[in-house]
Design a protein around this motif. Structure first.
Motif, mmCIF file in Angstrom:
data_model
loop_
_atom_site.group_PDB
_atom_site.id
_atom_site.type_symbol
_atom_site.label_atom_id
_atom_site.label_comp_id
_atom_site.label_asym_id
_atom_site.label_seq_id
_atom_site.Cartn_x
_atom_site.Cartn_y
_atom_site.Cartn_z
ATOM 1 N N HIS A 74 0.906 -1.241 0.098
ATOM 2 C CA HIS A 74 0.195 -0.031 -0.473
ATOM 3 C C HIS A 74 0.819 0.837 0.202
ATOM 4 C CE1 HIS A 74 -3.487 2.449 2.175
ATOM 5 N NE2 HIS A 74 -3.654 1.635 1.227
ATOM 6 N N PRO A 75 0.642 2.262 -0.793
ATOM 7 C CA PRO A 75 1.976 2.942 -1.384
ATOM 8 C C PRO A 75 1.914 4.048 -0.225
ATOM 9 C CG PRO A 75 1.033 2.341 -3.366
ATOM 10 C CD PRO A 75 0.167 2.113 -2.120
ATOM 11 N N HIS A 76 0.535 4.600 0.569
ATOM 12 C CA HIS A 76 0.418 5.343 1.523
ATOM 13 C C HIS A 76 -0.872 5.076 2.511
ATOM 14 C CE1 HIS A 76 -1.012 8.684 -1.831
ATOM 15 N NE2 HIS A 76 -2.294 9.120 -0.575
ATOM 16 N N ARG A 77 -0.667 6.019 2.900
ATOM 17 C CA ARG A 77 -1.936 6.325 3.903
ATOM 18 C C ARG A 77 -2.586 8.028 3.745
ATOM 19 N NH1 ARG A 77 -1.975 1.058 5.278
ATOM 20 N NH2 ARG A 77 0.193 0.229 6.131
ATOM 21 N N ALA A 78 -3.712 8.073 4.547
ATOM 22 C CA ALA A 78 -4.824 9.072 3.584
ATOM 23 C C ALA A 78 -4.241 10.033 5.204
ATOM 24 C CB ALA A 78 -6.024 8.514 3.533
ATOM 25 N N ARG A 79 -3.812 10.022 5.830
ATOM 26 C CA ARG A 79 -3.265 10.687 7.389
ATOM 27 C C ARG A 79 -3.539 12.441 6.928
ATOM 28 N NH1 ARG A 79 1.240 7.331 8.776
ATOM 29 N NH2 ARG A 79 0.354 5.837 10.656
ATOM 30 N N TYR A 80 -3.224 12.526 6.069
ATOM 31 C CA TYR A 80 -3.309 14.049 5.004
ATOM 32 C C TYR A 80 -5.299 14.307 5.117
ATOM 33 C CZ TYR A 80 -5.351 11.318 0.650
ATOM 34 O OH TYR A 80 -6.130 10.385 0.556
ATOM 35 N N ALA A 81 -6.001 13.359 5.155
ATOM 36 C CA ALA A 81 -7.286 13.449 5.157
ATOM 37 C C ALA A 81 -7.905 13.741 6.958
ATOM 38 C CB ALA A 81 -8.040 12.740 4.357
ATOM 39 N N HIS A 82 -7.200 12.514 7.595
ATOM 40 C CA HIS A 82 -8.135 12.011 8.326
ATOM 41 C C HIS A 82 -7.385 12.805 10.077
ATOM 42 C CE1 HIS A 82 -10.994 9.882 6.581
ATOM 43 N NE2 HIS A 82 -10.094 9.731 5.613
ATOM 44 N N GLY A 83 -5.439 12.979 9.425
ATOM 45 C CA GLY A 83 -5.070 13.584 10.577
ATOM 46 C C GLY A 83 -4.334 11.891 11.151
ATOM 47 N N SER A 84 -3.075 12.472 12.191
ATOM 48 C CA SER A 84 -2.299 11.112 12.702
ATOM 49 C C SER A 84 -2.947 10.106 12.782
ATOM 50 C CB SER A 84 -1.746 12.436 13.446
ATOM 51 O OG SER A 84 -2.323 12.637 14.580
ATOM 52 N N ASP A 85 -4.318 10.127 13.761
ATOM 53 C CA ASP A 85 -4.551 8.894 14.070
ATOM 54 C C ASP A 85 -6.194 8.885 13.710
ATOM 55 O OD1 ASP A 85 -5.928 11.016 15.017
ATOM 56 O OD2 ASP A 85 -6.249 10.345 17.906
ATOM 57 N N GLY A 86 -5.624 9.297 12.876
ATOM 58 C CA GLY A 86 -6.856 8.793 11.715
ATOM 59 C C GLY A 86 -8.567 9.538 12.148
ATOM 60 N N LEU A 87 -8.590 10.234 13.536
ATOM 61 C CA LEU A 87 -9.776 10.409 13.624
ATOM 62 C C LEU A 87 -9.499 12.269 14.032
ATOM 63 C CD1 LEU A 87 -11.136 8.175 15.906
ATOM 64 C CD2 LEU A 87 -11.780 8.694 13.632
ATOM 65 N N SER A 88 -8.248 12.723 13.412
ATOM 66 C CA SER A 88 -8.468 14.723 13.406
ATOM 67 C C SER A 88 -7.267 14.547 14.575
ATOM 68 C CB SER A 88 -9.356 15.511 13.552
ATOM 69 O OG SER A 88 -10.419 15.123 12.274
ATOM 70 N N GLY A 89 -6.628 13.386 15.229
ATOM 71 C CA GLY A 89 -6.000 13.005 16.478
ATOM 72 C C GLY A 89 -6.423 13.276 17.440
ATOM 73 N N ARG A 90 -7.651 12.723 17.250
ATOM 74 C CA ARG A 90 -9.343 13.420 18.842
ATOM 75 C C ARG A 90 -9.140 11.487 19.432
ATOM 76 N NH1 ARG A 90 -10.952 18.505 18.548
ATOM 77 N NH2 ARG A 90 -8.613 19.783 17.675
ATOM 78 N N SER A 91 -8.569 10.596 18.669
ATOM 79 C CA SER A 91 -9.013 9.479 19.204
ATOM 80 C C SER A 91 -9.274 9.619 20.691
ATOM 81 C CB SER A 91 -8.045 8.531 17.980
ATOM 82 O OG SER A 91 -8.880 7.090 19.009
ATOM 83 N N ALA A 92 -8.017 9.444 21.417
ATOM 84 C CA ALA A 92 -8.167 9.267 22.653
ATOM 85 C C ALA A 92 -9.193 9.915 23.460
ATOM 86 C CB ALA A 92 -6.972 9.552 23.078
ATOM 87 N N ALA A 93 -9.365 11.104 22.784
ATOM 88 C CA ALA A 93 -11.008 11.644 23.175
ATOM 89 C C ALA A 93 -11.932 11.221 24.014
ATOM 90 C CB ALA A 93 -11.186 13.397 22.907
ATOM 91 N N LEU A 94 -12.479 9.594 22.718
ATOM 92 C CA LEU A 94 -12.730 8.875 23.112
ATOM 93 C C LEU A 94 -13.701 7.813 23.669
ATOM 94 C CD1 LEU A 94 -13.610 7.955 18.842
ATOM 95 C CD2 LEU A 94 -14.309 9.444 19.788
ATOM 96 N N PRO A 95 -14.523 7.509 24.579
ATOM 97 C CA PRO A 95 -14.673 6.353 25.438
ATOM 98 C C PRO A 95 -13.516 4.865 25.291
ATOM 99 C CG PRO A 95 -16.444 6.737 25.007
ATOM 100 C CD PRO A 95 -16.111 7.615 23.775
ATOM 101 N N GLU A 96 -12.761 4.776 26.234
ATOM 102 C CA GLU A 96 -12.111 3.443 26.014
ATOM 103 C C GLU A 96 -12.548 2.223 25.555
ATOM 104 O OE1 GLU A 96 -8.836 3.229 25.592
ATOM 105 O OE2 GLU A 96 -8.540 5.129 25.010
#
Ligand code: BDR
Ligand code: CA
Length: 317
Positions: A74-96
């Motif tokens: 897979h040549p590259h991911r889509a961090r350019y659109a979805h942010g570093s963690d896939g959720l605009s860098g806010r994944s950790a703000a969601l419940p575990e």
């Protein structure tokens, strides 16, 4: 009641799509399986589990699938659109997550759910099609249990990840070709041509944020994605591609479709991952001429206001 399996690579629009299925009354969400895509597999799996935790759906089993495409890297991911963690860098703000990942893996989980299903099941793949190609190849016995595969993917008139290809198909063209062209399970392709037209504006988003804790948490995942799509659209809005496909999966007929012979370009060139829809009038194609691929339903239109209202109703909690 829609019986549904979602295969996903969250991804901001995947998070919206997952929440829509998890929260809409009458949807029997049998399983969520994950695949590499917008971000690596480990991250898409964690994001999916956190979104389900946000929606209070610890009852839904989650299994991880392919970490890479079937044949080529897979040549590259889509961090350019979805942010570093896939959720605009806010994944950790969601419940575990409240539930462990199923050890059996994505393909085995899908096969088991389909095997025990007593009603036809819809599969909604909203990432690369690797897991679905593997399922159909390894478990042909479950195919009669599948009502439809409603796929977010493809670009008929120009792509996003390249001039000719859309990200999900381009991420694993060989898998996409297996599912869309070589198999005979009914598919609905929801291409980016239509999902772009379904974009929501910031007024819609602000209303979602004010609607309740889940709407607010979903809105909080959008800053990087909004920045990207503001550039892509030329106005401040979000293209929630995957939620459009899941809307059709849970409410069949939401999207208008037309059947076209389809093929997927798998060559290593500028058109790799392109979906070729033969839109010539059938009577103009000579009898002797091969039609590309098999006929697949392609979503071409919808009632835009009704769709945006449906998405808002489903997510405003
Ligand atoms: C598709 O690619 C991904 O970035 C999105 O989540 C969506 O599934 C749009 O091209
Ligand atoms: Ca996706």
């Amino acid at each position: 009641m829609a019986h549904l399996i979602i295969d996903t690579d969250p991804g901001v629009d995947d998070a919206f799509a997952l929440a829509l299925a998890a929260l809409t009354p009458g949807v029997d969400l049998l399983a969520v399986t994950t695949v590499f895509g917008n971000v690596p597999l480990e991250r898409t799996t964690l994001n999916a589990r956190r979104v389900l935790a946000l929606c209070g759906r610890g009852d839904v089993p989650v299994a991880a699938g392919a970490a890479q495409p079937l044949v080529f890297p897979h040549p590259h991911r889509a961090r350019y659109a979805h942010g570093s963690d896939g959720l605009s860098g806010r994944s950790a703000a969601l419940p575990e997550p409240t539930r462990d990942v199923e050890a059996s893996g994505a393909v085995a989980l899908m096969a088991a759910e389909l095997g025990r299903a007593t009603e036809p099941v819809t599969i909604a793949p909203i990432g690369p099609l690797t897991n679905i190609a593997l399922l159909l190849a390894a478990h042909p016995e479950v195919k009669p249990k599948i009502d439809r595969i409603v796929i977010m993917g493809g670009a008929i008139d120009g792509g996003n990840v390249s001039a000719s290809a859309e990200f999900n198909i381009w991420s694993d063209p060989e898998a996409a070709r297996r599912v869309l062209v070589e198999e005979d399970v009914p598919c609905v392709l929801v291409p980016m041509d239509l999902t772009y037209r379904c974009a929501v504006d910031t007024a819609w988003l602000d209303k979602l944020a004010a609607s309740g804790p889940i709407g607010s948490a979903l809105h909080a995942l959008t800053p990087d994605y909004l920045e990207h799509y503001t550039k892509a659209l030329g106005w401040p809005g979000l293209v929630i591609h995957d939620a459009v496909a899941v809307a059709e999966a849970i409410a069949p007929g939401t999207l208008t479709t037309e059947d076209y012979p389809l093929d997927v370009e798998c060559a290593m060139g500028p058109a790799r991952g392109a979906v070729i829809a033969d839109r010539r009038r059938p009577e103009l194609i000579a009898d002797t001429e091969d039609l590309a691929g098999r006929r697949v339903a392609v979503a071409v239109d919808t009632d835009l206001d009704a769709l945006r209202a449906f998405l808002f109703d489903g997510l405003s909690r």
